[in-house]
Design a protein around this motif. Structure first.
Motif, PDB file in Angstrom:
ATOM      1  N   ILE A  19       4.571 -10.580   7.775  1.00  0.00           N
ATOM      2  CA  ILE A  19       3.467 -11.777   6.983  1.00  0.00           C
ATOM      3  C   ILE A  19       4.038 -12.144   6.889  1.00  0.00           C
ATOM      4  O   ILE A  19       5.512 -12.508   6.568  1.00  0.00           O
ATOM      5  CB  ILE A  19       2.874 -10.458   5.726  1.00  0.00           C
ATOM      6  CG1 ILE A  19       4.052 -10.296   4.934  1.00  0.00           C
ATOM      7  CG2 ILE A  19       2.086  -9.050   6.003  1.00  0.00           C
ATOM      8  CD1 ILE A  19       3.789  -9.602   3.590  1.00  0.00           C
ATOM      9  N   TYR A  20       3.255 -13.643   6.476  1.00  0.00           N
ATOM     10  CA  TYR A  20       3.267 -15.082   6.442  1.00  0.00           C
ATOM     11  C   TYR A  20       2.697 -15.607   5.723  1.00  0.00           C
ATOM     12  O   TYR A  20       1.394 -15.406   5.794  1.00  0.00           O
ATOM     13  CB  TYR A  20       4.003 -15.243   8.045  1.00  0.00           C
ATOM     14  CG  TYR A  20       2.479 -15.674   9.105  1.00  0.00           C
ATOM     15  CD1 TYR A  20       2.609 -16.342   8.179  1.00  0.00           C
ATOM     16  CD2 TYR A  20       2.193 -14.843   9.346  1.00  0.00           C
ATOM     17  CE1 TYR A  20       1.001 -17.276   9.347  1.00  0.00           C
ATOM     18  CE2 TYR A  20       0.974 -14.977  10.097  1.00  0.00           C
ATOM     19  CZ  TYR A  20       0.288 -15.731  10.457  1.00  0.00           C
ATOM     20  OH  TYR A  20      -0.501 -16.411  11.017  1.00  0.00           O
ATOM     21  N   SER A  21       3.170 -16.980   5.160  1.00  0.00           N
ATOM     22  CA  SER A  21       1.902 -17.913   4.804  1.00  0.00           C
ATOM     23  C   SER A  21       2.954 -19.510   5.069  1.00  0.00           C
ATOM     24  O   SER A  21       4.340 -19.326   4.908  1.00  0.00           O
ATOM     25  CB  SER A  21       2.266 -18.014   3.539  1.00  0.00           C
ATOM     26  OG  SER A  21       1.573 -19.322   2.608  1.00  0.00           O
ATOM     27  N   CYS A  81      -0.788 -12.023   9.593  1.00  0.00           N
ATOM     28  CA  CYS A  81      -0.095 -11.412  10.050  1.00  0.00           C
ATOM     29  C   CYS A  81       0.605 -11.444  11.404  1.00  0.00           C
ATOM     30  O   CYS A  81      -0.327 -12.345  12.353  1.00  0.00           O
ATOM     31  CB  CYS A  81      -0.712  -9.619  10.390  1.00  0.00           C
ATOM     32  SG  CYS A  81       0.608  -8.859  11.117  1.00  0.00           S
ATOM     33  N   PHE A 121      -5.591  -6.650   4.759  1.00  0.00           N
ATOM     34  CA  PHE A 121      -4.956  -7.080   3.328  1.00  0.00           C
ATOM     35  C   PHE A 121      -5.854  -6.474   2.613  1.00  0.00           C
ATOM     36  O   PHE A 121      -7.174  -7.203   1.959  1.00  0.00           O
ATOM     37  CB  PHE A 121      -4.658  -8.512   3.289  1.00  0.00           C
ATOM     38  CG  PHE A 121      -3.110  -8.828   4.235  1.00  0.00           C
ATOM     39  CD1 PHE A 121      -2.425  -8.519   3.945  1.00  0.00           C
ATOM     40  CD2 PHE A 121      -3.709 -10.042   4.942  1.00  0.00           C
ATOM     41  CE1 PHE A 121      -1.315  -8.459   4.769  1.00  0.00           C
ATOM     42  CE2 PHE A 121      -2.525 -10.294   5.526  1.00  0.00           C
ATOM     43  CZ  PHE A 121      -1.222  -9.729   5.121  1.00  0.00           C
ATOM     44  N   LEU A 172      -1.933 -15.585   3.472  1.00  0.00           N
ATOM     45  CA  LEU A 172      -1.346 -14.830   4.172  1.00  0.00           C
ATOM     46  C   LEU A 172      -1.809 -14.717   5.415  1.00  0.00           C
ATOM     47  O   LEU A 172      -2.907 -14.381   5.857  1.00  0.00           O
ATOM     48  CB  LEU A 172      -1.757 -13.425   3.117  1.00  0.00           C
ATOM     49  CG  LEU A 172      -0.862 -13.554   1.321  1.00  0.00           C
ATOM     50  CD1 LEU A 172      -1.088 -12.602   1.342  1.00  0.00           C
ATOM     51  CD2 LEU A 172       0.702 -13.911   1.763  1.00  0.00           C
ATOM     52  N   PHE A 190       4.031  -6.116  -1.438  1.00  0.00           N
ATOM     53  CA  PHE A 190       2.972  -5.417  -0.295  1.00  0.00           C
ATOM     54  C   PHE A 190       3.624  -4.736   0.931  1.00  0.00           C
ATOM     55  O   PHE A 190       3.805  -4.260   1.264  1.00  0.00           O
ATOM     56  CB  PHE A 190       3.595  -7.456  -0.053  1.00  0.00           C
ATOM     57  CG  PHE A 190       3.240  -8.689   0.220  1.00  0.00           C
ATOM     58  CD1 PHE A 190       1.852  -8.843  -0.009  1.00  0.00           C
ATOM     59  CD2 PHE A 190       3.782  -9.113  -0.351  1.00  0.00           C
ATOM     60  CE1 PHE A 190       1.331 -10.326   0.405  1.00  0.00           C
ATOM     61  CE2 PHE A 190       3.774 -10.481  -1.555  1.00  0.00           C
ATOM     62  CZ  PHE A 190       2.541 -10.582  -0.507  1.00  0.00           C
ATOM     63  N   GLN A 229      -1.401  -3.166   2.545  1.00  0.00           N
ATOM     64  CA  GLN A 229      -1.918  -3.328   4.040  1.00  0.00           C
ATOM     65  C   GLN A 229      -2.508  -1.982   4.455  1.00  0.00           C
ATOM     66  O   GLN A 229      -1.555  -1.228   4.679  1.00  0.00           O
ATOM     67  CB  GLN A 229      -0.671  -3.764   5.098  1.00  0.00           C
ATOM     68  CG  GLN A 229      -0.128  -5.114   4.782  1.00  0.00           C
ATOM     69  CD  GLN A 229       1.151  -6.047   4.243  1.00  0.00           C
ATOM     70  OE1 GLN A 229       1.542  -5.428   6.430  1.00  0.00           O
ATOM     71  NE2 GLN A 229       2.323  -5.649   3.678  1.00  0.00           N
ATOM     72  N   ASN A 264       3.197  -1.806   2.747  1.00  0.00           N
ATOM     73  CA  ASN A 264       2.522  -1.469   3.681  1.00  0.00           C
ATOM     74  C   ASN A 264       2.005   0.429   4.317  1.00  0.00           C
ATOM     75  O   ASN A 264       3.026   0.720   4.405  1.00  0.00           O
ATOM     76  CB  ASN A 264       3.306  -1.893   5.269  1.00  0.00           C
ATOM     77  CG  ASN A 264       2.150  -1.810   6.490  1.00  0.00           C
ATOM     78  OD1 ASN A 264       1.650  -0.875   6.377  1.00  0.00           O
ATOM     79  ND2 ASN A 264       3.678  -1.895   7.447  1.00  0.00           N
ATOM     80  N   HIS A 277       3.913  -4.583   9.962  1.00  0.00           N
ATOM     81  CA  HIS A 277       3.631  -5.588  10.347  1.00  0.00           C
ATOM     82  C   HIS A 277       4.445  -6.605   9.591  1.00  0.00           C
ATOM     83  O   HIS A 277       5.214  -6.630   9.435  1.00  0.00           O
ATOM     84  CB  HIS A 277       2.135  -5.696   8.580  1.00  0.00           C
ATOM     85  CG  HIS A 277       1.017  -4.896   9.194  1.00  0.00           C
ATOM     86  ND1 HIS A 277       0.396  -4.645  10.039  1.00  0.00           N
ATOM     87  CD2 HIS A 277       0.675  -3.469   8.309  1.00  0.00           C
ATOM     88  CE1 HIS A 277      -0.915  -4.602   9.742  1.00  0.00           C
ATOM     89  NE2 HIS A 277      -0.588  -3.351   9.109  1.00  0.00           N
TER      90      HIS A 277
END
Length: 206
Positions: free
Chosen positions: A86-88, A120, A61, A118, A76, A56, A78, A84
């Motif tokens: 982050i999620y899915s 944020c 990304f 992905l 991941f 990031q 940063n 950040h």
């Protein structure tokens, strides 16, 4: 280098592979297309130990598209000055990584084949894609739309091409017979793309 190269198996010196060219419907090269090869009749390939990383930086990304084999970890880090989240929500791997900075986030294990998008929670425009495949033979096309994949032996293989912006989300495939020691077999794909989205619809009236 004319091709993006990714060798994820201990191929013998006499082994060959597949050279892939990907274009859109108008014939323009398509970068960031995931191409992968599966043996049509051979037993499942051994698991690879390679992991992935999505950085990031600059409120983005990087890279936009990552491809890993099923069971791989993705880190991941940063490297922004802000935190950040982050999620899915994707079925292939759902997760929610709370606000963090630096490298404190635990890696995610992607143990199911499919596509993960992905985002944020703090920066809505941040977007990236992870393609998880059940084979160690894969690559990502470069700016010229080209990729090359080394294979351990000759045989009949299925070559597939996936792009995050393909209309209808289809993943076309071709069957190739590859001869060990010969020049790489070739495959060409033309993928229909979705129409370009408006630059910014956020200012539209309700």
């Amino acid at each position: 280098m004319p091709f993006s190269l990714m060798f994820l198996s201990a191929a013998s010196a006499g082994a060959t592979g597949v050279a892939v060219q990907v274009q859109d419907a108008a014939g323009n090269p398509l970068a960031d297309t995931v191409v992968y090869v599966e043996a049509e009749t051979a037993p499942a390939a051994a698991k690879a130990s390679a992991n992935g990383q999505i950085e990031q930086k600059g409120l983005k990304f990087m890279p936009l598209v990552t491809v890993v084999q099923t069971g791989s970890k993705v880190f991941f880090p940063n490297n922004d000055k802000v935190r950040h989240h982050i999620y899915s929500f994707s079925a292939a791997h759902k997760f929610d990584q709370k606000l963090y900075s630096g490298e404190s986030a635990a890696p995610q294990v992607f143990d199911k084949a499919g596509t993960v998008v992905l985002g944020c929670n703090i920066h809505d425009k941040m977007l990236a894609y992870v393609k998880i495949v059940d084979t160690p033979y894969f690559a990502k096309t470069d700016a010229t739309g080209a990729a090359r994949i080394a294979l351990p032996a000759g045989g009949k293989y299925v070559v597939k091409a996936w792009h995050y912006n393909t209309a209808g989300g289809a993943t076309p495939e071709q069957v190739l017979t590859v001869k060990a020691g010969d020049a790489p077999s070739t495959a060409t794909f033309k993928l229909p793309m979705k129409p370009a989205a408006p630059a910014d619809a956020s200012s539209s009236p309700n």
